[in-house]
Motif scaffolding. Structure first.
Motif, short mmCIF file in Angstrom:
data_model
loop_
_atom_site.label_atom_id
_atom_site.label_comp_id
_atom_site.label_asym_id
_atom_site.label_seq_id
_atom_site.Cartn_x
_atom_site.Cartn_y
_atom_site.Cartn_z
N GLU A 1 71.47 -7.51 32.14
CA GLU A 1 71.87 -8.78 32.74
C GLU A 1 71.21 -9.95 32.01
O GLU A 1 71.85 -10.95 31.69
CB GLU A 1 71.47 -8.80 34.22
CG GLU A 1 72.34 -7.96 35.11
CD GLU A 1 73.62 -8.66 35.54
OE1 GLU A 1 73.62 -9.90 35.61
OE2 GLU A 1 74.61 -7.96 35.79
N THR B 1 69.68 -10.03 28.85
CA THR B 1 70.00 -10.17 27.44
C THR B 1 71.45 -10.58 27.21
O THR B 1 71.73 -11.37 26.30
CB THR B 1 69.71 -8.86 26.68
OG1 THR B 1 70.30 -7.76 27.38
CG2 THR B 1 68.21 -8.63 26.58
N VAL B 2 72.36 -10.07 28.01
CA VAL B 2 73.76 -10.47 27.89
C VAL B 2 73.91 -11.94 28.29
O VAL B 2 74.62 -12.71 27.63
CB VAL B 2 74.67 -9.57 28.74
CG1 VAL B 2 76.08 -10.14 28.82
CG2 VAL B 2 74.71 -8.16 28.16
N SER B 3 73.24 -12.35 29.35
CA SER B 3 73.28 -13.75 29.78
C SER B 3 72.74 -14.66 28.68
O SER B 3 73.32 -15.71 28.38
CB SER B 3 72.47 -13.94 31.06
OG SER B 3 73.00 -13.18 32.13
N GLU B 4 71.63 -14.26 28.10
CA GLU B 4 71.01 -15.05 27.03
C GLU B 4 71.96 -15.18 25.84
O GLU B 4 72.13 -16.27 25.27
CB GLU B 4 69.71 -14.38 26.60
CG GLU B 4 68.98 -15.09 25.48
CD GLU B 4 67.77 -14.31 25.01
OE1 GLU B 4 66.68 -14.91 24.98
OE2 GLU B 4 67.91 -13.11 24.68
N LEU C 1 75.28 -14.89 25.73
CA LEU C 1 76.44 -15.72 26.06
C LEU C 1 76.06 -17.20 26.15
O LEU C 1 76.82 -18.07 25.71
CB LEU C 1 77.07 -15.25 27.37
CG LEU C 1 77.70 -13.85 27.35
CD1 LEU C 1 78.13 -13.43 28.74
CD2 LEU C 1 78.89 -13.81 26.39
N LEU D 1 81.07 -18.09 31.85
CA LEU D 1 79.99 -17.22 31.36
C LEU D 1 79.76 -16.06 32.32
O LEU D 1 79.52 -14.93 31.88
CB LEU D 1 78.70 -18.03 31.19
CG LEU D 1 78.72 -19.12 30.12
CD1 LEU D 1 77.40 -19.88 30.11
CD2 LEU D 1 79.00 -18.53 28.74
N THR D 2 79.85 -16.33 33.60
CA THR D 2 79.68 -15.27 34.60
C THR D 2 80.75 -14.20 34.46
O THR D 2 80.47 -13.00 34.54
CB THR D 2 79.71 -15.87 36.02
OG1 THR D 2 78.64 -16.80 36.16
CG2 THR D 2 79.57 -14.78 37.07
N ARG E 1 80.11 -12.14 31.29
CA ARG E 1 79.02 -11.19 31.50
C ARG E 1 79.49 -10.01 32.33
O ARG E 1 79.16 -8.85 32.03
CB ARG E 1 77.85 -11.88 32.20
CG ARG E 1 76.64 -10.96 32.41
CD ARG E 1 75.51 -11.69 33.10
NE ARG E 1 75.91 -12.15 34.43
CZ ARG E 1 75.21 -13.02 35.15
NH1 ARG E 1 74.10 -13.55 34.68
NH2 ARG E 1 75.63 -13.39 36.35
N ILE F 1 81.27 -7.49 30.30
CA ILE F 1 80.44 -6.73 29.37
C ILE F 1 79.64 -5.65 30.09
O ILE F 1 79.48 -4.54 29.58
CB ILE F 1 79.48 -7.66 28.61
CG1 ILE F 1 80.27 -8.63 27.73
CG2 ILE F 1 78.50 -6.87 27.75
CD1 ILE F 1 79.44 -9.72 27.09
N VAL F 2 79.14 -5.95 31.28
CA VAL F 2 78.25 -5.01 31.97
C VAL F 2 78.97 -4.15 33.00
O VAL F 2 78.33 -3.37 33.71
CB VAL F 2 77.06 -5.75 32.63
CG1 VAL F 2 76.27 -6.52 31.60
CG2 VAL F 2 77.54 -6.67 33.75
N PHE G 1 77.49 -6.67 21.23
CA PHE G 1 77.99 -8.03 21.02
C PHE G 1 79.00 -8.13 19.88
O PHE G 1 79.86 -9.01 19.89
CB PHE G 1 76.82 -8.99 20.77
CG PHE G 1 75.84 -9.04 21.91
CD1 PHE G 1 76.25 -8.88 23.23
CD2 PHE G 1 74.49 -9.21 21.66
CE1 PHE G 1 75.35 -8.90 24.28
CE2 PHE G 1 73.58 -9.25 22.71
CZ PHE G 1 74.01 -9.09 24.02
#
Length: 232
Positions: free
Chosen positions: A55, A57-60, A62, A74-75, A78, A81-82, A147
């Motif tokens: 959560e 690292t993917v948020s960072e 994006l 962005l939400t 994310r 991806i997860v 990514f």
């Protein structure tokens, strides 16, 4: 029989300092239950940690990669991806399934191929990698194997049909969606689930898959096609 984790480390060009931690990441609870007298730990706690690390690292990623995207977009990115189908795709591309330590019963019923198990193993590996080598190595791993699978517009190369269907029905004030598992068929090691998505008393779509979530995604995909082509 699981494959040698030395080969996995070589293929990823990552050498764990704490090798028992890597083994734990690939140890399913069914294996621990059948080897109670050994000093084995299952991967469930690492899965919990890995979920949180993903959560973050993917948020960072994006946040930095798409500086002009609003929070809502962005939400959604994310989430794509997860979500389980994405994590399964990543785990399969790395052949994580062959390294999992399973109990005999789980092995005989095809556990090594179960989407939920593969998604969990991917999360537990991320959790173990974070504990062993820190956030920067996790970032490098995700950049290489996750990514880079993003397209130029930030979307995954798989589709989250459930989210798209939810957005469509909300935009058109259509009502509340309900997913139902209506059938389970096939032997335990090749289980197939059948799902329907309903709105009120109407079935909008039907789909099948190796997991309940996959079946729901396929049902949502059919519903979207039906809504886009009402006369077909």
């Amino acid at each position: 029989m699981s494959a040698d984790l030395k080969h996995l480390q070589q293929s990823l060009n990552i050498q764990f300092k704490n090798r028992p931690l890597l083994k734990q990441a690939f140890t399913h609870a069914s294996y621990v239950n059948e080897h109670r007298f050994g000093q084995h730990q299952d991967n469930e706690r690492l899965e919990f940690l890995g979920d949180a690390v993903l959560e973050l690292t993917v948020s960072e990623f994006l946040f930095q990669a798409y500086p002009n995207r609003p929070e809502g977009e962005l939400t959604k990115l994310r989430a794509a991806i997860v979500c389980e189908p994405s994590l399964v795709k990543f785990a399969e591309s790395l052949q994580f399934g062959q390294y999992v330590l399973l109990g005999k019963g789980e092995e005989l019923t095809g556990g090594r191929m179960r989407p939920a198990l593969l998604a969990d193993v991917f999360e537990s590996f991320v959790g173990a990698l974070y504990l062993d080598q820190g956030l920067e190595v996790v970032r490098t791993f995700l950049n290489t194997y996750v990514f880079r699978q993003l397209s130029n517009d930030g979307k995954m190369q798989i589709n989250d049909y459930k989210t798209r269907l939810q957005e469509y029905t909300q935009q058109h004030n259509m009502g509340v969606l309900e997913y139902r598992i209506v059938e389970e068929r096939g032997p335990a090691h090749e289980r197939e689930f059948v799902s329907e998505v309903h709105m009120s008393d109407e079935c909008l779509g039907r789909g099948s898959g190796r997991s309940k979530k996959e079946a729901e995604q396929q049902a949502a995909a059919q519903a979207l096609e039906r809504l886009a082509n009402p006369k077909s």
